[in-house]
Every structure is written in C-alpha cells, then in structure tokens.
Design a protein around this motif. Structure first.
Motif, PDB file in Angstrom:
ATOM      1  N   LYS A   3       0.924  -1.193   0.169  1.00 61.00           N
ATOM      2  CA  LYS A   3      -0.005   0.169  -0.150  1.00 61.00           C
ATOM      3  C   LYS A   3       0.860   1.402  -0.252  1.00 61.00           C
ATOM      4  O   LYS A   3       2.062   1.104   0.652  1.00 61.00           O
ATOM      5  CB  LYS A   3      -0.886  -0.064   1.212  1.00 61.00           C
ATOM      6  CG  LYS A   3      -1.854  -0.940   1.206  1.00 61.00           C
ATOM      7  CD  LYS A   3      -2.948  -0.920   2.291  1.00 61.00           C
ATOM      8  CE  LYS A   3      -3.991  -2.039   2.266  1.00 61.00           C
ATOM      9  NZ  LYS A   3      -4.877  -2.054   3.455  1.00 61.00           N
ATOM     10  N   PHE A   4       0.492   2.448  -0.716  1.00 58.94           N
ATOM     11  CA  PHE A   4       1.111   3.521  -0.704  1.00 58.94           C
ATOM     12  C   PHE A   4       1.026   4.212   0.524  1.00 58.94           C
ATOM     13  O   PHE A   4      -0.048   4.382   1.324  1.00 58.94           O
ATOM     14  CB  PHE A   4       0.464   4.320  -1.699  1.00 58.94           C
ATOM     15  CG  PHE A   4       1.009   5.944  -1.846  1.00 58.94           C
ATOM     16  CD1 PHE A   4       2.439   6.000  -2.365  1.00 58.94           C
ATOM     17  CD2 PHE A   4       0.468   7.072  -1.328  1.00 58.94           C
ATOM     18  CE1 PHE A   4       3.122   7.224  -2.372  1.00 58.94           C
ATOM     19  CE2 PHE A   4       0.916   8.155  -1.455  1.00 58.94           C
ATOM     20  CZ  PHE A   4       2.076   8.355  -1.866  1.00 58.94           C
ATOM     21  N   ASP A   5       2.127   4.590   1.147  1.00 56.98           N
ATOM     22  CA  ASP A   5       2.474   5.291   2.285  1.00 56.98           C
ATOM     23  C   ASP A   5       2.900   6.621   2.108  1.00 56.98           C
ATOM     24  O   ASP A   5       3.860   6.823   1.831  1.00 56.98           O
ATOM     25  CB  ASP A   5       3.411   4.454   3.323  1.00 56.98           C
ATOM     26  CG  ASP A   5       3.524   5.050   4.507  1.00 56.98           C
ATOM     27  OD1 ASP A   5       2.566   5.887   5.203  1.00 56.98           O
ATOM     28  OD2 ASP A   5       4.326   4.487   5.454  1.00 56.98           O
ATOM     29  N   PRO A   6       2.114   7.675   2.452  1.00 58.82           N
ATOM     30  CA  PRO A   6       2.565   9.144   2.023  1.00 58.82           C
ATOM     31  C   PRO A   6       3.482   9.618   3.189  1.00 58.82           C
ATOM     32  O   PRO A   6       4.248  10.571   2.768  1.00 58.82           O
ATOM     33  CB  PRO A   6       1.114   9.876   2.144  1.00 58.82           C
ATOM     34  CG  PRO A   6       0.168   9.087   2.901  1.00 58.82           C
ATOM     35  CD  PRO A   6       0.635   7.730   2.739  1.00 58.82           C
TER      36      PRO A   6
END
Length: 81
Positions: A3-6
């Motif tokens: 998952k994309f982790d900002p």
C-alpha cells in the motif's frame, strides 16, 4: 501488494529537516558549542532581513532632502577669553 504510504514520500525540497550537527571542541576536548541546521536557517533569514533593511535605509536616505548649513552672521553675545 504494497500500500502507498505518504509519510515515506520525500519531496525534492524536504531537506531542511535533515539532521546535521557541527560540534566545536577546545584543545582539552571540552565541548564549546554546537551548531545545527536551525542555526544556519536562522542566520540566513537574519542576513537576508538585514540586507533588505540596509538597502531600504540607503534608498530612504538618498531621497531625503539635504539640509544645507548656513552659518550665523551675528557675533556672539559675550566674548570669552
């Protein structure tokens, strides 16, 4: 799948929070002073503000009316020897 982790995303100009430290020691290995990145940013901001103030002050002084000196023609009231 990941998952994309900002929070892990770093921008090109996000290097102001990087930790660097300069430690100054005397000859007998005693710590004299410590400089970190916030000191450098404060110095640069202060230098910029000082330069802006100096340029503004110079421009203000150059456009102010000059006062010409007119010496007095009357003699002093009492002469002192």
């Amino acid at each position: 799948m990941n998952k994309f982790d900002p929070t892990k995303l770093r921008t090109k100009f996000d290097n102001t929070s990087e930790g660097w430290l300069v430690q100054v020691y005397s000859a007998d290995r005693r710590l004299l002073c410590v400089f970190d990145s916030s000191h450098a940013w404060t110095f640069l901001l202060g230098s910029g503000f000082g330069l802006l103030l100096a340029v503004g002050w110079f421009n203000l002084a150059s456009y102010s009316p000059s006062k010409t000196y007119e010496p007095s023609t009357a003699p002093p009231e009492m002469w002192i020897d």
